[in-house]
Design an enzyme around this catalytic site. Structure first.
Site: not given
Length: 254
Positions: A45, A149, A175
């Site tokens: 990210h 996730e 997630d």
């Protein structure tokens, strides 16, 4: 290479890390001086060039932080992180045994995997470390964490964690909740039941569990639940500190 966090986990100790998704060697230094065990440089990210990634890793080493990289979805991301000197990787969205095998293939040298070999990069001290010794040490020391996730990953947990070379299952609770259809967070009962099931399966398989923590209370709860590898979120901690300061100051203006 000396991977202090892998050694601690193998000896039954718990470790605390912090995600950093912005390029700032100064923040890395602060985290080391604060006493964290490791840093997770967030290339999923965050926004890093490979040179910046290397500088973050180099800084972590200077303050006795084990440098881990949460890799991106680029095919070269694992190779680049390890060649820069990362002692561990976290790989997002690993939902099947086949995907776990692909991770190990990229992270480990033959015969365990198919990681490309070179001795001219930083991890091999620019040619000071070579041959079988470097290959074996890298295969032994590099920590491989796969993110659990998705609902599919929960269902395939045993198969994923039985892949040789996988060291830690990392619960990505945000997630997971979104994947299960609950975008407002992991507090929903269905998500909590899935999380509890992962912890139960991990205990049965004697597999180390890691997870993310949004604050001190969540970190303590994660350790109490059975996690041995807990990662805070640096930008959230910084932003919350700023907000707390302003609220306190503004209140004194009234």
């Amino acid at each position: 290479m000396c991977n202090t966090i892998k050694e601690k986990i193998q000896n039954g100790q718990k470790v605390t890390g912090i995600f950093i998704g912005i390029y700032s060697p100064a923040i890395v230094e602060m985290c080391g001086y604060a006493g964290f065990d490791f840093i997770v440089i967030d290339d999923e990210h965050g926004a890093f060039s490979y040179s910046e990634l290397e500088n973050m890793i180099r800084t972590a080493e200077l303050v006795n932080l084990a440098p881990v990289v949460r890799v991106s979805y680029d095919d070269a991301s694992i190779q680049k992180a390890l060649d820069r000197g990362a002692v561990g990787i976290q790989v997002p969205m690993v939902s099947t045994k086949e995907e776990a095998i692909q991770v190990v293939n990229k992270a480990k040298f033959p015969p365990l995997g198919n990681r490309g070999v070179a001795y001219s990069h930083r991890a091999a001290r620019y040619g000071k470390d070579t041959g079988q010794k470097f290959i074996e040490q890298s295969n032994d020391e590099v920590l491989v964490a796969v993110h659990v996730e998705t609902r599919e990953a929960v269902e395939n947990f045993e198969e994923i964690m039985n892949v040789e070379g996988i060291d830690i299952a990392f619960l990505g609770t945000t997630d997971l909740s979104v994947n299960m259809g609950y975008p407002d967070g992991p507090q929903h009962q269905d998500v909590q039941e899935a999380i509890a099931l992962v912890y139960e399966k991990a205990r049965e398989l004697e597999v180390p569990i890691g997870t993310v923590a949004g604050n001190e209370s969540m970190a303590r709860q994660a350790f109490e639940s059975g996690s041995v590898y807990v990662v805070a979120v640096g930008t959230t901690m910084i932003a919350n500190t700023f907000s707390t300061f302003i609220k306190s100051v503004d209140a004194s203006k009234e």
